[in-house]
Design a protein around this motif. Structure first.
Motif, short mmCIF file in Angstrom:
data_model
loop_
_atom_site.label_atom_id
_atom_site.label_comp_id
_atom_site.label_asym_id
_atom_site.label_seq_id
_atom_site.Cartn_x
_atom_site.Cartn_y
_atom_site.Cartn_z
N ALA A 158 0.83 -1.21 0.00
CA ALA A 158 0.00 0.00 0.00
C ALA A 158 0.86 1.25 0.00
CB ALA A 158 -0.94 -0.01 1.20
N TRP A 159 1.92 1.25 0.79
CA TRP A 159 2.81 2.42 0.82
C TRP A 159 3.42 2.68 -0.56
CZ3 TRP A 159 8.23 2.65 0.16
CH2 TRP A 159 8.78 3.92 0.35
N LEU A 160 3.84 1.62 -1.25
CA LEU A 160 4.43 1.79 -2.58
C LEU A 160 3.44 2.40 -3.56
CD1 LEU A 160 6.48 -1.49 -3.03
CD2 LEU A 160 7.40 0.83 -2.93
N CYS A 161 2.16 2.27 -3.29
CA CYS A 161 1.12 2.80 -4.18
C CYS A 161 0.80 4.27 -3.90
CB CYS A 161 -0.15 1.96 -4.07
SG CYS A 161 0.03 0.28 -4.69
N THR A 162 1.32 4.82 -2.82
CA THR A 162 1.03 6.20 -2.47
C THR A 162 2.02 7.16 -3.10
OG1 THR A 162 2.43 6.28 -0.50
CG2 THR A 162 0.19 5.38 -0.23
N SER A 163 1.71 8.45 -3.02
CA SER A 163 2.62 9.47 -3.53
C SER A 163 3.89 9.55 -2.70
CB SER A 163 1.93 10.83 -3.55
OG SER A 163 1.57 11.22 -2.24
N GLU A 164 3.85 9.06 -1.47
CA GLU A 164 5.03 9.09 -0.62
C GLU A 164 6.16 8.24 -1.20
OE1 GLU A 164 3.76 7.82 3.21
OE2 GLU A 164 2.32 9.47 3.45
N ALA A 165 5.80 7.25 -2.02
CA ALA A 165 6.80 6.34 -2.61
C ALA A 165 7.13 6.70 -4.05
CB ALA A 165 6.30 4.90 -2.52
N ARG A 166 6.86 7.93 -4.44
CA ARG A 166 7.02 8.33 -5.84
C ARG A 166 8.46 8.25 -6.34
NH1 ARG A 166 6.16 12.36 -2.46
NH2 ARG A 166 7.64 14.10 -2.30
N TRP A 167 9.45 8.21 -5.40
CA TRP A 167 10.85 8.20 -5.80
C TRP A 167 11.45 6.79 -5.69
CZ3 TRP A 167 13.06 11.07 -8.97
CH2 TRP A 167 14.44 11.33 -8.99
N VAL A 168 10.58 5.79 -5.52
CA VAL A 168 11.02 4.40 -5.41
C VAL A 168 10.51 3.65 -6.63
CG1 VAL A 168 10.95 2.28 -4.05
CG2 VAL A 168 10.92 4.51 -2.89
N THR A 169 11.41 3.18 -7.48
CA THR A 169 10.99 2.41 -8.65
C THR A 169 12.11 1.47 -9.08
OG1 THR A 169 9.86 2.56 -10.79
CG2 THR A 169 11.75 4.01 -10.45
N GLY A 170 11.72 0.36 -9.69
CA GLY A 170 12.67 -0.65 -10.14
C GLY A 170 13.29 -1.44 -9.00
N GLN A 171 12.65 -1.43 -7.84
CA GLN A 171 13.23 -2.05 -6.65
C GLN A 171 12.51 -3.35 -6.26
OE1 GLN A 171 16.08 -0.56 -5.36
NE2 GLN A 171 15.70 0.63 -7.23
N ASN A 172 13.24 -4.15 -5.48
CA ASN A 172 12.69 -5.37 -4.89
C ASN A 172 12.80 -5.23 -3.38
OD1 ASN A 172 11.91 -7.91 -4.09
ND2 ASN A 172 13.54 -9.01 -5.13
N LEU A 173 11.69 -4.91 -2.73
CA LEU A 173 11.69 -4.71 -1.28
C LEU A 173 11.48 -6.05 -0.59
CD1 LEU A 173 11.05 -1.85 -2.44
CD2 LEU A 173 9.84 -1.41 -0.31
N GLN A 174 12.43 -6.43 0.25
CA GLN A 174 12.34 -7.67 1.02
C GLN A 174 11.47 -7.42 2.25
OE1 GLN A 174 13.69 -10.67 0.10
NE2 GLN A 174 14.42 -9.70 -1.79
#
Length: 243
Positions: free
Chosen positions: A219-235
């Motif tokens: 859910a956090w990745l879907c928010t605007s707060e995560a706009r600078w996170v892309t191409g990542q694999n979060l464990q």
């Protein structure tokens, strides 16, 4: 979490009737998103969840490309333009390579890799600028336990797709990420009693993950707060790099 960070957004969550998918759908809805609850066979559970969160249940088998297209078309017709895709639908089977069959290989790759790929293709064509794509992988692509070759291989394909697609969709401000759970209390984990027995001890936090633990990361990745996170694999495995 703060409330309604996804107000006005429309999301599709594949394999959302149970387990981690159900928790993701609920978490996105609690943030204000309109959520499509995709399912293959669990109609009663999907309809109940959709009623609970004010969403829409749509049957589609993600291993069938025509079903994927129908899923997206039906979602758009009912709810309008799409903003979020969460590729959660997945299947697992564990066996040594020498004992594996073509049928096992084809089934797992058709859902986990092929299904995710063609859902991403539809999303690339349809998501509004600024959208989000999140795919569920597994910590097993890091630990590579014996017997996991087919499953881990199918999920490794998802991780590579994430990296390439992030570059393709970046100019439209669409982020593309992977979340890799560890041992999580789901029907999939409970199919393997030997894993259940060691699961809690694999995490420094001393417990098995719950679906909500993973869902809130998604859910956090879907928010605007995560706009600078892309191409990542979060464990998101409580420190345990396992299934």
């Amino acid at each position: 979490m703060s409330l309604q960070r996804l107000s006005g957004k429309t999301a599709i969550v594949t394999g959302a009737a149970r387990g981690i998918g159900r928790a993701i759908a609920s978490s996105l809805a609690s943030e204000g998103a309109r959520v499509v609850v995709n399912y293959t066979r669990s109609a009663a559970e999907a309809e109940a969840l959709a009623a609970e969160i004010g969403g829409l249940a749509i049957q589609a088998d993600v291993s069938v490309v025509a079903d994927i297209r129908r899923l997206f078309e039906t979602a758009e017709a009912a709810l309008g333009p799409l903003d979020i895709l969460v590729n959660n639908a997945g299947v697992a089977s564990f066996q040594p390579v020498a004992q594996s069959t073509e049928e096992q290989y084809d089934h797992i790759f058709s859902v986990n890799a092929r299904g995710t790929y063609f859902c991403c293709r539809e999303a690339a064509l349809r998501l509004r600028n600024g959208g989000r794509i999140v795919s569920i992988s597994t910590g097993a692509t890091v630990s590579s336990p014996a017997g996991s070759a087919i499953y881990s291989g199918s999920k490794a394909a998802v991780e590579q797709l994430t990296r390439a697609l992030a570059r393709e969709l970046g100019p439209r401000s669409i982020t593309v990420n992977t979340v890799s759970p560890g041992f999580t209390d789901t029907d999939m984990l409970n199919q393997f009693p030997t894993l259940v027995g060691i699961a809690a001890g694999m995490s420094p936090l001393g417990r098995v993950g719950q679906p909500a633990d993973v869902a809130e990361v998604v859910a956090w990745l879907c928010t605007s707060e995560a706009r600078w996170v892309t191409g990542q694999n979060l464990q998101a495995g409580g420190g345990a790099s396992m299934v």
